[in-house]
Design an enzyme around this catalytic site. Sequence first.
Site, PDB file in Angstrom:
ATOM      1  N   LYS A 114       0.721  -1.236   0.247  1.00 43.09           N
ATOM      2  CA  LYS A 114       0.071  -0.069   0.324  1.00 43.09           C
ATOM      3  C   LYS A 114       0.784   1.603   0.092  1.00 43.09           C
ATOM      4  O   LYS A 114       0.189   2.779  -0.685  1.00 43.09           O
ATOM      5  CB  LYS A 114      -0.901   0.034   0.955  1.00 43.09           C
ATOM      6  CG  LYS A 114      -2.025  -0.972   1.197  1.00 43.09           C
ATOM      7  CD  LYS A 114      -3.765  -0.341   1.667  1.00 43.09           C
ATOM      8  CE  LYS A 114      -4.532  -1.442   1.566  1.00 43.09           C
ATOM      9  NZ  LYS A 114      -5.438  -1.277   2.383  1.00 43.09           N
ATOM     10  N   LYS A 196      -4.080 -10.330  -7.910  1.00 47.76           N
ATOM     11  CA  LYS A 196      -5.258 -10.640  -7.132  1.00 47.76           C
ATOM     12  C   LYS A 196      -6.519  -9.343  -7.531  1.00 47.76           C
ATOM     13  O   LYS A 196      -5.854  -8.706  -8.074  1.00 47.76           O
ATOM     14  CB  LYS A 196      -5.317  -9.926  -5.211  1.00 47.76           C
ATOM     15  CG  LYS A 196      -6.843 -10.356  -4.646  1.00 47.76           C
ATOM     16  CD  LYS A 196      -6.098  -9.999  -2.931  1.00 47.76           C
ATOM     17  CE  LYS A 196      -6.693  -9.225  -2.783  1.00 47.76           C
ATOM     18  NZ  LYS A 196      -7.263  -8.424  -1.360  1.00 47.76           N
ATOM     19  N   LYS A 199     -10.256  -3.694  -7.471  1.00 55.44           N
ATOM     20  CA  LYS A 199     -10.623  -2.227  -7.901  1.00 55.44           C
ATOM     21  C   LYS A 199     -10.043  -1.407  -8.551  1.00 55.44           C
ATOM     22  O   LYS A 199     -10.290  -0.984  -9.496  1.00 55.44           O
ATOM     23  CB  LYS A 199     -11.368  -1.525  -6.773  1.00 55.44           C
ATOM     24  CG  LYS A 199     -12.838  -1.725  -5.770  1.00 55.44           C
ATOM     25  CD  LYS A 199     -12.902  -1.311  -5.439  1.00 55.44           C
ATOM     26  CE  LYS A 199     -12.526  -1.460  -3.846  1.00 55.44           C
ATOM     27  NZ  LYS A 199     -13.066  -2.348  -3.472  1.00 55.44           N
TER      28      LYS A 199
END
Length: 332
Positions: A114, A196, A199
Amino acid sequence: MSKKTVLSGIQPSGSPTLGNYVGALKNWALLQGEDRYCYYCVANLHALTVKQDPQDLHRRSFETAALLLACGVDPEVSTVFIQSDVKEHAELSWVLSCHTPLGELNRMTQFKDKSAKHADNINAGLYTYPVLMASDILLYQSDLVPVGADQKQHLELARNIAIRFNNTVGETFKVPEPYIPRVGARIMSLQDPTQKMSKSDPNPSGCIAIMDDPAVILKKFKRAVTDCDNSIAFDMENKPGVSNLLTIFSVFTGKTIEESVAYFEGMGYGQLKTAVAEAVIAELTPLRERFDELLKNGDYIKAVLKTGAEKARETALSTLKDVYAHVGLYLS
Ligand code: TRP
């Protein structure tokens, strides 16, 4: 036999994906039963770790609660609440962060991913997020935590925090076990099946949102990346696209992977894609209808969340008081 406690959380993101549904939400409804206390929380404090539009975050938190109900979480049986409504989460998080070595947080792969993705906003909350998640879990003395595979490391940390606290400060927390679905823990992107489903997929066709229109779902599956040998077999390494489609088919039909492979014998990729799309649409359509219905009745959702927060607070406060007493924090 004593009742087991189940706890899980979902971030109030704009449009939960098929991956979120299979890895988490679908199991939440299935885990409900008379022999369990289930706590399901909309983790809006977690969402603050990335930039949010306040109005959006507020609305999405509410909609995510409606989505849980639409997915079959029954508020008569389970406790459904919004994280910020139970302030004990943030309070426990502070105490636990003082019992978490930096070295353990440094190992968290999600933080590394992240912070690479949000290089302009690497904040302390993003770093200590797993401690907040541990607090969510430990406050309720949870036995079982259903999570997608990507959260397994965070759960491991929660267990370590609990064990260390129990050993060094005093017996306080139940040590939770992960519950990771056997099949479909990881749903991959339809466009890059080595990644994975997310969005933020650079190609929007790679990701199915629970709220996508049936026509859109069909189109995305038809575009799914496969390979060129046209044989339907399960082989994650050499046939990741086809294997992902088989996984999705298996999750949505209840067939095992072997049964699914047998089902498609003699068929081609076109038929596979259509069949997977149909299975997904058949399950998601009624869910979407329930969601729309629920949102028309905002007062009902508000009432569910109020009761949920009150119920959650009772348990949370009792654990927090125990923690405060153990570490010597003064409470009048
Ligand atoms: N961190 C989880 C996610 O992003 C959501 C979450 C928050 C959670 N608190 C939790 C999951 C507690 C399980 C238990 O998916």
